[in-house]
Design a protein around this motif. Sequence first.
Motif, PDB file in Angstrom:
ATOM      1  N   ALA A 257       0.840  -1.213   0.000  1.00  0.00           N
ATOM      2  CA  ALA A 257       0.000   0.000   0.000  1.00  0.00           C
ATOM      3  C   ALA A 257       0.871   1.258   0.000  1.00  0.00           C
ATOM      4  CB  ALA A 257      -0.928  -0.020   1.216  1.00  0.00           C
ATOM      5  N   ASP A 258       2.002   1.186  -0.710  1.00  0.00           N
ATOM      6  CA  ASP A 258       2.949   2.303  -0.671  1.00  0.00           C
ATOM      7  C   ASP A 258       3.002   3.124  -1.962  1.00  0.00           C
ATOM      8  OD1 ASP A 258       4.041   0.180  -2.027  1.00  0.00           O
ATOM      9  OD2 ASP A 258       5.895   0.081  -0.868  1.00  0.00           O
ATOM     10  N   SER A 259       2.005   2.941  -2.853  1.00  0.00           N
ATOM     11  CA  SER A 259       1.943   3.794  -4.047  1.00  0.00           C
ATOM     12  C   SER A 259       1.147   5.073  -3.758  1.00  0.00           C
ATOM     13  CB  SER A 259       1.277   3.039  -5.206  1.00  0.00           C
ATOM     14  OG  SER A 259       2.068   1.939  -5.569  1.00  0.00           O
ATOM     15  N   HIS A 260       0.631   5.171  -2.549  1.00  0.00           N
ATOM     16  CA  HIS A 260      -0.179   6.322  -2.154  1.00  0.00           C
ATOM     17  C   HIS A 260       0.665   7.581  -2.043  1.00  0.00           C
ATOM     18  CE1 HIS A 260      -3.009   8.754   0.221  1.00  0.00           C
ATOM     19  NE2 HIS A 260      -3.953   7.890  -0.124  1.00  0.00           N
ATOM     20  N   TYR A 261       0.064   8.704  -2.358  1.00  0.00           N
ATOM     21  CA  TYR A 261       0.748  10.001  -2.298  1.00  0.00           C
ATOM     22  C   TYR A 261       1.380  10.253  -0.921  1.00  0.00           C
ATOM     23  CZ  TYR A 261       1.377  15.072  -2.100  1.00  0.00           C
ATOM     24  OH  TYR A 261       1.909  16.331  -1.928  1.00  0.00           O
ATOM     25  N   LEU A 262       0.727   9.797   0.143  1.00  0.00           N
ATOM     26  CA  LEU A 262       1.210  10.086   1.493  1.00  0.00           C
ATOM     27  C   LEU A 262       2.334   9.161   1.966  1.00  0.00           C
ATOM     28  CD1 LEU A 262      -2.222  10.725   3.294  1.00  0.00           C
ATOM     29  CD2 LEU A 262      -0.547  12.456   2.583  1.00  0.00           C
ATOM     30  N   ASP A 263       2.638   8.123   1.178  1.00  0.00           N
ATOM     31  CA  ASP A 263       3.672   7.189   1.635  1.00  0.00           C
ATOM     32  C   ASP A 263       5.021   7.908   1.715  1.00  0.00           C
ATOM     33  OD1 ASP A 263       3.977   4.020   2.038  1.00  0.00           O
ATOM     34  OD2 ASP A 263       5.826   4.892   1.255  1.00  0.00           O
ATOM     35  N   PRO A 264       5.738   7.749   2.826  1.00  0.00           N
ATOM     36  CA  PRO A 264       6.992   8.498   3.011  1.00  0.00           C
ATOM     37  C   PRO A 264       8.188   7.967   2.227  1.00  0.00           C
ATOM     38  CG  PRO A 264       6.582   7.102   4.918  1.00  0.00           C
ATOM     39  CD  PRO A 264       5.376   6.979   4.038  1.00  0.00           C
ATOM     40  N   LEU A 265       8.087   6.744   1.666  1.00  0.00           N
ATOM     41  CA  LEU A 265       9.264   6.142   1.021  1.00  0.00           C
ATOM     42  C   LEU A 265       9.209   6.149  -0.504  1.00  0.00           C
ATOM     43  CD1 LEU A 265      10.047   3.010   3.250  1.00  0.00           C
ATOM     44  CD2 LEU A 265      10.694   5.390   3.585  1.00  0.00           C
ATOM     45  N   THR A 266       8.088   6.583  -1.094  1.00  0.00           N
ATOM     46  CA  THR A 266       7.938   6.473  -2.550  1.00  0.00           C
ATOM     47  C   THR A 266       7.499   7.803  -3.159  1.00  0.00           C
ATOM     48  OG1 THR A 266       5.635   5.780  -2.360  1.00  0.00           O
ATOM     49  CG2 THR A 266       7.283   4.032  -2.292  1.00  0.00           C
ATOM     50  N   HIS A 267       7.370   7.820  -4.503  1.00  0.00           N
ATOM     51  CA  HIS A 267       7.118   9.097  -5.182  1.00  0.00           C
ATOM     52  C   HIS A 267       5.959   9.023  -6.165  1.00  0.00           C
ATOM     53  CE1 HIS A 267      11.460   8.242  -4.545  1.00  0.00           C
ATOM     54  NE2 HIS A 267      11.373   9.334  -3.820  1.00  0.00           N
ATOM     55  N   LEU A 268       4.982   8.173  -5.880  1.00  0.00           N
ATOM     56  CA  LEU A 268       3.804   8.105  -6.742  1.00  0.00           C
ATOM     57  C   LEU A 268       2.695   8.981  -6.143  1.00  0.00           C
ATOM     58  CD1 LEU A 268       3.909   4.276  -7.537  1.00  0.00           C
ATOM     59  CD2 LEU A 268       4.577   6.159  -9.039  1.00  0.00           C
ATOM     60  N   SER A 269       1.680   9.265  -6.944  1.00  0.00           N
ATOM     61  CA  SER A 269       0.634  10.198  -6.494  1.00  0.00           C
ATOM     62  C   SER A 269      -0.748   9.561  -6.546  1.00  0.00           C
ATOM     63  CB  SER A 269       0.664  11.466  -7.354  1.00  0.00           C
ATOM     64  OG  SER A 269       1.909  12.115  -7.205  1.00  0.00           O
ATOM     65  N   ALA A 270      -0.822   8.313  -6.125  1.00  0.00           N
ATOM     66  CA  ALA A 270      -2.111   7.619  -6.108  1.00  0.00           C
ATOM     67  C   ALA A 270      -2.874   7.965  -4.829  1.00  0.00           C
ATOM     68  CB  ALA A 270      -1.888   6.120  -6.199  1.00  0.00           C
ATOM     69  N   THR A 271      -4.183   7.711  -4.870  1.00  0.00           N
ATOM     70  CA  THR A 271      -5.026   7.907  -3.688  1.00  0.00           C
ATOM     71  C   THR A 271      -5.772   6.598  -3.417  1.00  0.00           C
ATOM     72  OG1 THR A 271      -7.066   8.557  -4.835  1.00  0.00           O
ATOM     73  CG2 THR A 271      -5.404  10.285  -4.498  1.00  0.00           C
ATOM     74  N   MET A 272      -6.747   6.661  -2.515  1.00  0.00           N
ATOM     75  CA  MET A 272      -7.528   5.469  -2.181  1.00  0.00           C
ATOM     76  C   MET A 272      -8.265   4.894  -3.390  1.00  0.00           C
ATOM     77  SD  MET A 272      -7.204   4.155   0.746  1.00  0.00           S
ATOM     78  CE  MET A 272      -8.670   3.133   0.681  1.00  0.00           C
ATOM     79  N   LYS A 273      -8.417   5.681  -4.451  1.00  0.00           N
ATOM     80  CA  LYS A 273      -9.117   5.177  -5.650  1.00  0.00           C
ATOM     81  C   LYS A 273      -8.468   3.892  -6.177  1.00  0.00           C
ATOM     82  CE  LYS A 273     -11.029   9.455  -7.490  1.00  0.00           C
ATOM     83  NZ  LYS A 273     -10.741  10.600  -8.352  1.00  0.00           N
ATOM     84  N   ILE A 274      -7.140   3.840  -6.195  1.00  0.00           N
ATOM     85  CA  ILE A 274      -6.497   2.631  -6.749  1.00  0.00           C
ATOM     86  C   ILE A 274      -6.707   1.434  -5.838  1.00  0.00           C
ATOM     87  CG2 ILE A 274      -4.747   4.043  -7.947  1.00  0.00           C
ATOM     88  CD1 ILE A 274      -2.638   2.632  -6.105  1.00  0.00           C
ATOM     89  N   TYR A 275      -6.840   1.684  -4.526  1.00  0.00           N
ATOM     90  CA  TYR A 275      -6.997   0.563  -3.594  1.00  0.00           C
ATOM     91  C   TYR A 275      -8.420   0.014  -3.593  1.00  0.00           C
ATOM     92  CZ  TYR A 275      -2.314   1.863  -2.524  1.00  0.00           C
ATOM     93  OH  TYR A 275      -0.972   2.150  -2.662  1.00  0.00           O
ATOM     94  N   ARG A 276      -9.328   0.733  -4.193  1.00  0.00           N
ATOM     95  CA  ARG A 276     -10.656   0.170  -4.459  1.00  0.00           C
ATOM     96  C   ARG A 276     -10.602  -0.716  -5.705  1.00  0.00           C
ATOM     97  NH1 ARG A 276     -14.913   1.951  -1.638  1.00  0.00           N
ATOM     98  NH2 ARG A 276     -14.733   3.886  -0.448  1.00  0.00           N
ATOM     99  N   GLU A 277      -9.828  -0.271  -6.709  1.00  0.00           N
ATOM    100  CA  GLU A 277      -9.828  -0.958  -8.006  1.00  0.00           C
ATOM    101  C   GLU A 277      -8.930  -2.195  -8.056  1.00  0.00           C
ATOM    102  OE1 GLU A 277     -11.871  -0.326 -10.515  1.00  0.00           O
ATOM    103  OE2 GLU A 277     -12.753   1.272  -9.298  1.00  0.00           O
ATOM    104  N   ILE A 278      -7.790  -2.152  -7.369  1.00  0.00           N
ATOM    105  CA  ILE A 278      -6.822  -3.260  -7.467  1.00  0.00           C
ATOM    106  C   ILE A 278      -7.464  -4.602  -7.078  1.00  0.00           C
ATOM    107  CG2 ILE A 278      -4.712  -4.216  -6.438  1.00  0.00           C
ATOM    108  CD1 ILE A 278      -3.577  -1.308  -6.528  1.00  0.00           C
TER     109      ILE A 278
END
Length: 388
Positions: A257-278
């Motif tokens: 769950a580290d593709s989220h914009y708020l994740d401190p270790l990564t640089h992607l800009s996903a939100t909860m929308k992707i975690y509904r779809e995956i």
Amino acid sequence: MTDSVFVFSEDQLKYKFNSHHPFNQQRLELTLDLLRKIGAISDQQIVLPRMATDEELLLIHDPNYVNAVKLASIGELPEGVADNYGLGTEDTPIFPNMHEASSFLVGGTLTAVDYVMSGKANHALNLGGGLHHGFRGKASGFCIYNDSSVAIKYMQEKYHARVLYVDTDAHHGDGVQWSFYDDPNVCTLSIHETGRYLFPGTGNINERGQGPGYGTKFNIPLDAFTEDESFIDSYKVALQEICDFFKPDVILTQNGADSHYLDPLTHLSATMKIYREIPKLAHKMAHQFCDGRWIAVGGGGYDIWRVVPRAWAMVWLEMTENSNYFGNLPKDWLDKWQPLAPITLPPEWDDPADLYPPIPRKMEITEKNAQTVDKALYPIKNRKKSVL
């Protein structure tokens, strides 16, 4: 047959490097409590993990490495030797009873496998698993033993299954890919942030497998700052094409769950929308191709308060066909955990529209990702042409 089982016990919380390490299994408690507070899980659906045996660990791991982990667990591995095995580093510091704690995470995934492959459940979730960076003879990236690799080999040997492994962690699923790089009966798909900026630096589209395994390994390295729509498009196109091409007996998904914009270790800009779809598409593909056989594990996710519980809850909610949760998070969950959290917890299941300022290169990133997917799927498309 029960439809879905959730693998968990307190033993999974013992996989703990130290109090300030980013890999924090408190995520498991936060997620399970969130599911309980909305009445989405019952005690009957929770099954206890077991400890993986040495024989099972040796399906993938080198005997000398397993022995080194055992010695490290009791403080008897010399420092110079630890280095050779990736132990005692900043990423994977040594901690007491490390072997036992790691074996419980592997055993949890094997428990999930047995429930699904023996027909006792359609779907099984072990959020304690997903340690995809572990290698045959080396710890790496917070991972001691590689539960997914062991589970895949176990499924091959015990159930003679063709396995599709799908990894949506922001970090490349390198350990699993290399474990089966020449195996045509294991297909791996990893969708991750490009290794140009991020550990482990691998996962290029030209990593396609070797020998008989060539053309069964797929990588989609997404550009930094990739947003929801582009991520979801890449995932949907790739997973549908690959399922149709490979025709798996079972799908194993790694749900970092580290593709989220708020994740401190990564640089992607996903939100909860992707975690509904995956999980939605994984579930659909499992029923379309595998008689419903779907095993899911956890993985990365380092904003353990604001992101992981919501994202991981979505996997279970989808598994149990109960994903219609929107609006406010339960007040009693927020009241329980907010005093312990170092940051303000989100009030709702979904993220606000203004979570981050607009990305200036949106069109360019989206276009580049679409081209990457196209190139990654080239072996499938080429094969279709040659058949025609």
